[in-house]
Design an enzyme around this catalytic site. Sequence first.
Site, PDB file in Angstrom:
ATOM      1  N   CYS A 128       8.022 -30.820  12.144  1.00  0.00           N
ATOM      2  CA  CYS A 128       6.984 -31.447  12.947  1.00  0.00           C
ATOM      3  C   CYS A 128       5.744 -31.793  12.139  1.00  0.00           C
ATOM      4  O   CYS A 128       4.934 -32.619  12.574  1.00  0.00           O
ATOM      5  CB  CYS A 128       6.607 -30.523  14.104  1.00  0.00           C
ATOM      6  SG  CYS A 128       7.943 -30.273  15.299  1.00  0.00           S
ATOM      7  N   ALA A 129       5.564 -31.183  10.981  1.00  0.00           N
ATOM      8  CA  ALA A 129       4.403 -31.490  10.140  1.00  0.00           C
ATOM      9  C   ALA A 129       4.580 -32.787   9.373  1.00  0.00           C
ATOM     10  O   ALA A 129       3.621 -33.311   8.795  1.00  0.00           O
ATOM     11  CB  ALA A 129       4.147 -30.346   9.159  1.00  0.00           C
TER      12      ALA A 129
END
Length: 348
Positions: free
Chosen positions: A138-139
Amino acid sequence: MPTLCRPAVAVPEHTISMAETLALARRLHAAHPQLGLVLRLIENTGVRERHLVRPIAETLLHPGFEARNAVYEEEAKARVPEVVRTALGSADIGSRDIDAIFFVSCTGFLMPSLTAWMINNLGFRNDTRQIPIAQLGCAAGGAAINRACDFCLAYPEANALIVACEFCSLCYQPTDTGVGSLLSNGLFGDAVAAAVVRGDGGVGVRLERNSSYLVPDTEEWICYAVKATGFHFQLDKRVPTTMAMLAPALHTLAASHGWDASALDFYIIHAGGPRILEDLRQILGVEASAFRHSRGTLTDYGNIASAVVLDSLRRMFDEDSLPDRAQGVIAGFGPGITAETCVGTWSA
């Protein structure tokens, strides 16, 4: 400064509602000793609907990792061109003007990267740099923005394209029945997104400073166990506590730029779920409305991994309520535990 232009986002046509998700959990895991807890956790996500690349009946089957990855490739090639063309149009440039492609994904694997297929099929120059970013989960959306900014700072007249392709439903594992896995089954959705970072010109967010931060000794908190059946998502129960560790990185970045992280005009945040978003909001001391774009993405699409920051940013563009020179932050959090953050100014 490089400018992040309006993103384009597309979601698949197949959907599953919160009510359908809860009904499936009750049917598939009726004997689960913690079913009540799982149902409460899923309801608390606030996800109204999610989009899937394949119908739910097909999604629930597991034909094997090879077949799953073949679907990933097929769907990526079918769906990425639309968002790429739209993003290029929003940035008022063509494919021949792109100097680097940053492709981010954590839900399938191709080698060569999809960047090679895009260059061969979507009109990009043969000397376009290929910069695939995997394994940041998700980063990765925040990381792609930051690395595209760095590229355009190094080459001030260059343009970079960011493409995020996440088909989280292809990572569904019917044999994983831990609370974290079942929660994930009710949280993640599918989407593709793209955006252009222009080294010169463009309208959007002028990217002024960025940073990366890793919380020590948290590698196993969000991770994949890679098995013969593919990627098995693992989520530690300590993940909701991470904002207390990551918020200082936001304050440090903003302060290094002479800004106050608690007094900005816009916040584009990907923090996984509503509880983590709420923790960060309270730590920063900002109004609930400050995170409305991030919550909107979560409500409408679920957690779409690296594409969240781009969709939340798209919502900010669509709202079109910021004054020129408004100050804000874009942040993505993911495995590591990793924070990829940047601050910038709205250029109308």
